[in-house]
Design an enzyme around this catalytic site. Structure first.
Site, PDB file in Angstrom:
ATOM      1  N   HIS A   1       0.842  -1.207   0.000  1.00  0.00           N
ATOM      2  CA  HIS A   1       0.000   0.000   0.000  1.00  0.00           C
ATOM      3  C   HIS A   1       0.876   1.256   0.000  1.00  0.00           C
ATOM      4  O   HIS A   1       0.632   2.198  -0.751  1.00  0.00           O
ATOM      5  CB  HIS A   1      -0.873   0.060   1.260  1.00  0.00           C
ATOM      6  CG  HIS A   1      -1.929  -0.997   1.373  1.00  0.00           C
ATOM      7  ND1 HIS A   1      -2.087  -1.764   2.500  1.00  0.00           N
ATOM      8  CD2 HIS A   1      -2.905  -1.383   0.509  1.00  0.00           C
ATOM      9  CE1 HIS A   1      -3.116  -2.572   2.344  1.00  0.00           C
ATOM     10  NE2 HIS A   1      -3.629  -2.379   1.136  1.00  0.00           N
TER      11      HIS A   1
ATOM     12  N   LYS B   1     -17.180  -6.216   5.930  1.00  0.00           N
ATOM     13  CA  LYS B   1     -16.344  -7.377   6.247  1.00  0.00           C
ATOM     14  C   LYS B   1     -15.945  -7.285   7.714  1.00  0.00           C
ATOM     15  O   LYS B   1     -15.926  -6.224   8.293  1.00  0.00           O
ATOM     16  CB  LYS B   1     -15.058  -7.344   5.422  1.00  0.00           C
ATOM     17  CG  LYS B   1     -15.203  -7.466   3.932  1.00  0.00           C
ATOM     18  CD  LYS B   1     -13.797  -7.576   3.321  1.00  0.00           C
ATOM     19  CE  LYS B   1     -13.731  -7.061   1.903  1.00  0.00           C
ATOM     20  NZ  LYS B   1     -12.360  -6.855   1.423  1.00  0.00           N
TER      21      LYS B   1
ATOM     22  N   ARG C   1      -1.622  -5.736  -8.698  1.00  0.00           N
ATOM     23  CA  ARG C   1      -0.568  -6.699  -8.386  1.00  0.00           C
ATOM     24  C   ARG C   1      -0.361  -7.704  -9.509  1.00  0.00           C
ATOM     25  O   ARG C   1       0.749  -8.065  -9.838  1.00  0.00           O
ATOM     26  CB  ARG C   1      -0.905  -7.454  -7.101  1.00  0.00           C
ATOM     27  CG  ARG C   1      -0.702  -6.639  -5.856  1.00  0.00           C
ATOM     28  CD  ARG C   1      -1.260  -7.332  -4.669  1.00  0.00           C
ATOM     29  NE  ARG C   1      -2.702  -7.484  -4.816  1.00  0.00           N
ATOM     30  CZ  ARG C   1      -3.565  -7.561  -3.829  1.00  0.00           C
ATOM     31  NH1 ARG C   1      -3.125  -7.565  -2.599  1.00  0.00           N
ATOM     32  NH2 ARG C   1      -4.851  -7.672  -4.046  1.00  0.00           N
TER      33      ARG C   1
ATOM     34  N   SER D   1      -3.181  -7.554   2.545  1.00  0.00           N
ATOM     35  CA  SER D   1      -3.538  -7.528   3.974  1.00  0.00           C
ATOM     36  C   SER D   1      -4.101  -8.884   4.410  1.00  0.00           C
ATOM     37  O   SER D   1      -3.780  -9.376   5.491  1.00  0.00           O
ATOM     38  CB  SER D   1      -4.586  -6.442   4.243  1.00  0.00           C
ATOM     39  OG  SER D   1      -4.090  -5.174   3.924  1.00  0.00           O
TER      40      SER D   1
END
Ligand code: PNS
Length: 165
Positions: free
Chosen positions: A17, A41, A90, A127
């Site tokens: 990040h 979440k 990514r 994460s």
């Protein structure tokens, strides 16, 4: 003045990040790290904790500030005069969903999304994986700032003690 957001859940913030935030800060006059605090979440860290972590991690960047948001990201962008959303990509696996969100966000308010390729050394870092690996005792110290690593281990230990993990 150009203003961009780097949005995310940041539960917790990783070096991946921060690499994207640092690079965005060179492209825009001002960057807002916008922490989504929608209750969709289950999070390891609550919104205030995530905001405090990002503020500490982004302190070296003069033109970066941190904010929390609820609701739609496009609403936040419209209300805060944000011209661009910056996202790190990514791998190809990120692309489908990120493209869909970018096109949806554009269709809602015309806000553009800028994709930055993640630096190769962070291309496998997320994460979720950091939390999973740390939960089972793996060493994730290379992937998050030291103070985040400490907080992560403390939180996981507390959860284990409480019988939650
Ligand atoms: O780090 P994450 O979990 O991938 O971040 C996702 C986030 C917070 C950027 C995304 O879920 C988001 O923008 N949420 C706000 C709600 C919203 O605008 N949803 C519509 C997306 S097209």
């Amino acid at each position: 003045m150009s203003r961009a957001v780097c949005p995310g859940s940041f539960d917790p913030v990783t070096h991946g990040h921060l690499d994207i935030v640092r690079r965005a800060s060179r492209l825009f006059d001002e960057v807002v790290v916008a922490i989504g605090v929608n209750k969709s979440k289950s999070r390891l860290f609550d919104p205030d904790e995530r905001i405090a972590m990002l503020e500490r991690a982004c302190a070296p960047f003069d033109n970066v500030r941190v904010d929390g948001f609820t609701g739609l990201l496009t609403t936040y962008c419209a209300e805060h005069d944000v011209q661009a959303i910056v996202k790190g990509l990514r791998a190809v696996s990120d692309f489908d969903y990120e493209l869909q969100m970018a096109q949806m966000n554009d269709s809602l308010t015309g806000v553009d999304t800028v994709f930055l390729p993640t630096s190769p050394e962070f291309s496998f870092v997320s994460s979720s994986l950091v939390k999973e690996v740390a939960t089972f005792g793996g060493d994730v110290s290379a992937f998050v700032p030291d103070f985040v690593h400490t907080a992560l281990l403390e939180r996981l230990a507390a959860r284990r003690e409480a019988g939650e993990a």
